[in-house]
Design an enzyme around this catalytic site. Structure first.
Site: not given
Ligand code: IPM
Ligand code: MN
Ligand code: NAD
Length: 355
Positions: A141, A186, A218, A242, A246
């Site tokens: 990032y 990884k 993975d 990240d 999710d």
């Molecule tokens: C999160 C989001 C952010 C990230 C983006 C919007 C920069 O996806 O907070 O998880 O990737 O950190």
């Molecule tokens: Mn995110």
């Protein structure tokens, strides 16, 4: 115990303002119940800041964040800015870096009243209680970038110190939980992964009471779905964290249920934000699930403001509202953002369910 705090509100884009309004209402009720005074300043971040202030986060907003006790953030991002020179997301990254918020705590808890909201089988998700600790200010990032139409690169860099400090957060958290850290990397392919693994192993020696395992990313993605209860604290780098968070959102059942705390050095203001994004597909329709942001305010009271009593009251209000089926569409209900918010506020105000 302090009883007066300055909070910076950064609602941002899409459903951001809807969920921040909801969370603020609940915070206000909780604060009043406990005689805590909250003062708010509201500023812009993301797409709305690009439109109105010419940049995704202004210096004034960064200064306001530094001067606050804590930041409550909604979400940033909008398809209108795809392909543009400046992206809304850059504002959030700059804010995280500015506050030195290197440790992102993302608890993933499958609440008993929500088990049917998950796409996974009840027997797989029942009892899930994972704390994902995502490194937040390093890796791909923030490395040097090259961007062209023929070639692009995102350099991923980690230093020993960056790994040490986030690993300590993970081991400290594990001491207060089931004393197990799963470090995800990884290391079979990436140099950063090998540094990560060896530094985490060194830090583990300071915590003999905590068990450490290393899992490749993975395989970790697979284990999260196959046997999520095997995880207690899951420690990982920025990009993997990240993606895995999710994925993990589907254990409780929705992105709308995952809160987070982004913390830096002790005494620095934290950023409290739901894990989800601006959800442009449902913005402005009253469908946004506010629980993730409401639960993020509970994390704010616990982690930065030193008021675990207020945090617990908010969490209890959420549990009672969920048990009473105050559910938005993403978790299988028909309630609006406002109906859910009112229900949580009512229970927090009544102190009902609070031990
Ligand atoms: C999160 C989001 C952010 C990230 C983006 C919007 C920069 O996806 O907070 O998880 O990737 O950190
Ligand atoms: Mn995110
Ligand atoms: P998203 O998290 O916004 O949405 C993914 C899916 O989850 C959508 O179907 C959405 O409707 C649903 N969802 C998300 N939050 C919800 C909630 N509270 N209630 C009900 N449903 C919810 O991810 P995306 O669509 O990939 O990204 C949209 C924008 O948000 C992008 O610009 C992205 O960069 C940004 N984003 C911002 C943050 C942040 O500000 N922290 C986090 C993730 C994504």
């Amino acid at each position: 115990m302090r009883d007066s705090f300055d909070i910076l509100l950064l609602p941002g884009d899409g459903i951001g303002p809807e969920v921040v309004d909801a969370a603020r209402e609940v915070m206000d009720v909780a604060a009043e119940h406990y005689g805590v005074k909250l003062s708010y300043e509201e500023r812009k971040i993301g797409g709305v800041a690009i439109r109105e202030e010419g940049e995704p986060v202004s210096e004034t907003t960064l200064e306001a964040a530094s001067a606050s006790d804590s930041v409550l953030l909604g979400a940033v991002g909008h398809p209108d800015f795809d392909g543009g020179a400046v992206r809304p997301e850059a504002g959030l990254l700059k804010l995280r870096k500015h506050l030195g918020a290197f440790a992102n705590l993302r608890p993933v808890v499958a609440l008993p009243s929500l088990l049917s909201a998950s796409t996974l089988k009840r027997e797989v998700v029942e009892g899930v209680d994972i704390l994902i600790i995502r490194e937040l200010t390093g890796g791909a990032y923030f490395g040097e970038k090259e961007e062209g139409t023929e070639r692009a690169s995102d350099l991923s860099v980690y230093t020993r110190d960056e790994v040490v400090r986030v690993a300590r957060v993970a081991f400290e958290a594990a001491k207060r939980r089931k004393r197990r850290v799963t470090s995800v990397d990884k290391a079979n392919v990436m140099a950063t992964g090998r540094l990560w693994r060896s530094v985490v192993s060194e830090v583990a020696e300071e915590y003999p009471e905590v068990e450490l395992e290393h899992v490749l990313v993975d395989a970790a993605a697979m284990f999260l779905i196959r046997d999520p209860r095997r995880f207690d604290v899951l420690l990982t780098e920025n990009l993997f964290g990240d993606i895995l968070s999710d994925e993990a959102a589907m254990l409780p059942g929705s992105m709308g249920m995952l809160p987070s705390a982004s913390l830096g050095a002790p005494g620095e203001p934290g950023i409290f934000e739901p894990v989800h994004g601006s959800a442009p597909d449902i913005a402005g329709q009253g469908k946004a699930n506010p629980y993730a942001t409401i639960l993020s305010t509970a994390m704010m009271f616990r982690h930065t403001l030193g008021r675990p009593d207020v945090a617990e009251a908010i969490e209890q209000g959420v549990s009672v509202a969920l048990e009473a089926h105050f559910l938005t569409p993403d978790i299988g209900g028909t309630k609006t953002t406002e109906e859910v918010t009112k229900a949580v506020s009512r229970w927090v105000a009544a102190g009902e369910g609070v031990a």
